[in-house]
Design an enzyme around this catalytic site. Sequence first.
Site, short mmCIF file in Angstrom:
data_model
loop_
_atom_site.label_atom_id
_atom_site.label_comp_id
_atom_site.label_asym_id
_atom_site.label_seq_id
_atom_site.Cartn_x
_atom_site.Cartn_y
_atom_site.Cartn_z
N SER A 52 -34.98 6.82 -0.76
CA SER A 52 -34.96 5.87 0.15
C SER A 52 -34.42 5.11 -1.07
O SER A 52 -34.16 4.83 -1.73
CB SER A 52 -35.70 6.10 0.73
OG SER A 52 -37.34 5.36 0.40
N TYR A 53 -34.10 3.46 0.61
CA TYR A 53 -33.74 1.92 -0.53
C TYR A 53 -35.11 1.74 -1.63
O TYR A 53 -36.54 1.94 -1.17
CB TYR A 53 -34.76 1.07 0.21
CG TYR A 53 -33.73 -0.58 -0.08
CD1 TYR A 53 -32.13 -0.30 -0.73
CD2 TYR A 53 -34.06 -1.02 -0.29
CE1 TYR A 53 -31.53 -1.74 -0.78
CE2 TYR A 53 -34.54 -2.64 -0.02
CZ TYR A 53 -33.04 -2.95 -0.89
OH TYR A 53 -32.57 -4.05 -1.82
N PRO A 54 -35.36 1.76 -2.37
CA PRO A 54 -35.78 0.89 -3.74
C PRO A 54 -36.86 0.09 -4.37
O PRO A 54 -38.01 -0.19 -4.26
CB PRO A 54 -35.12 1.57 -5.32
CG PRO A 54 -33.87 1.35 -4.86
CD PRO A 54 -33.47 1.58 -3.61
#
Length: 211
Positions: A52-54
């Site tokens: 997922s988005y870091p």
Amino acid sequence: GVQTCALPICREQPPLPFSLSALQEYMSRRHGMGVQDVLKHAQSLYEKKIASYPRTDSEYLPESQHGEAHTIIGDLKAGIKGLGSAPDKADTSLKSRAFNDKNVTAHHAIVPRPATLSQLSVLNSNEMLVWVEIAKRYLLQFFPVAEFLSTEIELASAKETFRVSGKVYSNRGWKDAFAAVGDKDEDEEAGSSLPKVAKGDVLKLKDAGID
């Protein structure tokens, strides 16, 4: 993890999934990886659609995402090196404190996304290292809490008394999730985990010296 005690038993929750800063700190401490390198590899995993988005400051997950656990963990059961047997032992009926809508900010914690072996096979070694640690931390959310006694052991030798304090685990729970791949929890690395002994036990003196 967070500890709570209802004497005599204390309970220790698994650590939360990673925010970016927590991932960077962990990868630096455990693997000597630079802060910018961690971000670069985490961003690459996101672009490859397997994490997922870091760029998040949250360590929590939406409660609705709990329903995806069966699919995500199902993909982790394909003998992925570094995860050992943990995906097979994970219990997706468990719901850790990480699943909490009230604590989710604009972006939730970093977690793996459904991934195929072919997607993982094209990762370079550093990307794979970051991905495995993200996956491990996610898997811990589906293991039981650890239970321990806070203990002090008193030993007598040559008319001298020695004391040591620490934890004796009655149920190791998530602490043993990755024992098969040689991971030690931080309590054991810090030496705060103690063996089970009973009053009156006679132990072998391994070493002694004069300072």
